[in-house]
Each structure stands twice: as C-alpha cells, then as structure tokens.
Design a protein around this motif. Structure first.
Motif, PDB file in Angstrom:
ATOM      1  N   GLY A  58       1.030  -1.784   0.176  1.00  0.00           N
ATOM      2  CA  GLY A  58      -0.075   0.212   0.258  1.00  0.00           C
ATOM      3  C   GLY A  58       1.153   1.017  -0.100  1.00  0.00           C
ATOM      4  O   GLY A  58       1.019   1.753   1.286  1.00  0.00           O
ATOM      5  N   PHE A  59       1.244   1.738  -1.839  1.00  0.00           N
ATOM      6  CA  PHE A  59       2.213   2.974  -1.298  1.00  0.00           C
ATOM      7  C   PHE A  59       2.381   2.614  -2.599  1.00  0.00           C
ATOM      8  O   PHE A  59       2.160   2.249  -4.461  1.00  0.00           O
ATOM      9  CB  PHE A  59       3.660   2.471  -0.634  1.00  0.00           C
ATOM     10  N   ASN A  60       2.249   4.613  -3.195  1.00  0.00           N
ATOM     11  CA  ASN A  60       3.415   5.007  -4.509  1.00  0.00           C
ATOM     12  C   ASN A  60       4.193   4.696  -4.720  1.00  0.00           C
ATOM     13  O   ASN A  60       4.620   5.926  -4.525  1.00  0.00           O
ATOM     14  CB  ASN A  60       1.961   6.628  -4.416  1.00  0.00           C
ATOM     15  N   SER A  61       4.085   4.228  -5.928  1.00  0.00           N
ATOM     16  CA  SER A  61       5.664   3.328  -6.711  1.00  0.00           C
ATOM     17  C   SER A  61       6.234   4.214  -6.904  1.00  0.00           C
ATOM     18  O   SER A  61       7.148   4.828  -6.864  1.00  0.00           O
ATOM     19  CB  SER A  61       5.152   2.108  -6.910  1.00  0.00           C
ATOM     20  N   ALA A  62       5.604   5.147  -7.776  1.00  0.00           N
ATOM     21  CA  ALA A  62       6.136   6.476  -8.555  1.00  0.00           C
ATOM     22  C   ALA A  62       6.757   7.803  -7.438  1.00  0.00           C
ATOM     23  O   ALA A  62       7.365   8.138  -7.970  1.00  0.00           O
ATOM     24  CB  ALA A  62       5.251   7.361  -9.712  1.00  0.00           C
TER      25      ALA A  62
END
Length: 216
Positions: free
Chosen positions: A165-169
């Motif tokens: 649950g994280f924004n990879s970019a």
C-alpha cells in the motif's frame, strides 16, 4: 539443540509473527540485528540466481516521513526502526548478466569460457523478454527476497509488516530510483511491536492444510 527442537521453534516463531500494525517507535534494531536481516535477504533465492533488484534500507527519520506521506500516512513507516524497500530493475541488459557471470567466475575460480553455455542461455532468455516482461519478472523476484526477510525476522524475534500500500512512483522519486534503473516493488517495515498493538493477540487465520495442499 537437536533437530526436532529446532523445527518446533521455527514453526512456533512463524506462528508468533504477524503483520505488525503498530510498532514501538522507541525501540530500534541493533546493528548486529540489522546485519543478520540484510544477510538473510542477500542469501535469498532468485531465478537463475541473477537477483534483478536492489534493496534500500531506510533509517533516516526525514526520509521515513516522506515515504509515509507516499503510503497514505500509514504509521508503520515512521514508527518502525527500519524500512526495507525492494526495488526491481526496470530494464535488464547484457551488463547485468556479465556482472553476474564475472561474480560466479571469481567466486568459484572459473574462467568466463567455462560459463559460455550459461551466458548464452541467460542472454537468449532474459534479453529476449520485452521491457514490460523484464519488469514483471524482476518484480516477482523481490517477493522471494521479501519472504526470506519475513521468515528470518520471525526466527530472530523481530517484527515486520510487508506492505504493497504505497505509491510506487512517489517512492521512486523520493529515493531517486528512476536514475538508478530501479522501481519500488514491495516494502517491509521492520522493528518491534508496540504493547498497544491489538493485532498481536489475535489468532492467526490461515487455510487448513486440507484446503491449501493437494498431494498427488
């Protein structure tokens, strides 16, 4: 300690572990503990042994705060002692394979000519993947390393929480991964559980052996 006792302890430790939601922010890993976890990840299996990823270990509070904001403010990112970010290669080229083969040759006292068959096989396989296929394949390898980290941490009685649950970019930008040909694939926060985390008192829920396994 005999084999039977070691086996029992290993299973007990796997039952002990859970995805820790609330870490004790006052407790940090000792350097020796961190090194054991790092070595456990280093020894992980991977397809062909190529290890098409790198692992960024974060302990800096300012970076942890930035990563927390890129993970929808989940408290594990700042309360845990360390964050392991598994980042897969975005593109795999001949140099990665050459570096790997050179490592084999040096470690096992072989010549590169001895490894010609392996070189041809790897380059004819991995380098023929599309860039998207390379990224998917490399990302899958990070999950093998993650599994090794979780099992090793449980054995050492260190808590973890695997996280997708994280924004990879945003992680890539914060950690300057793009310029290193890397992309954040999966994350694990590592530290010690808080006494106030109610999750630790819940029974572990898993499928039964009959549901999960089919022996033919």
């Amino acid at each position: 300690m005999n084999l039977e006792v070691r086996e029992e302890n290993y299973i007990e430790n796997l039952n002990w572990r859970y995805a820790t939601k609330k870490f004790d922010a006052t407790k940090n890993l000792k350097e020796t503990e961190l090194e054991k976890l790092i070595e456990s990840v280093r020894l992980s299996a991977s397809s062909y042994g190529l290890q098409p990823y790198e692992v960024i270990v974060i302990e800096n509070p300012e970076i942890k705060e930035k990563l927390k904001a890129a993970a929808w403010n989940q408290p594990q990112l700042t309360d845990a002692s360390h964050i392991f970010v598994f980042a897969n290669f975005k593109k795999i080229d001949a140099s990665h394979i050459d570096d790997y083969l050179n490592n084999i040759a040096e470690t096992r006292n072989l010549s590169r000519e001895d490894l010609k068959g392996m070189e041809d096989m790897l380059k004819n396989t991995v380098l023929n993947f599309t860039e998207e296929e390379q990224q998917i394949w490399a990302s899958k390898q990070t999950y093998i390393a993650l599994g090794n980290l979780l099992a090793a941490a449980a054995e050492f009685k260190i808590d973890t929480c695997p996280m997708e649950g994280f924004n990879s970019a945003q992680f890539d930008e914060i950690l300057n991964l793009e310029e290193k040909n890397l992309s954040a694939s999966v994350v694990a926060t590592v530290g010690y559980r808080s006494d106030k985390d109610p999750m630790q008192h819940l029974e572990k829920v898993r499928k039964s052996k009959q549901e999960l396994f089919h022996i033919l």
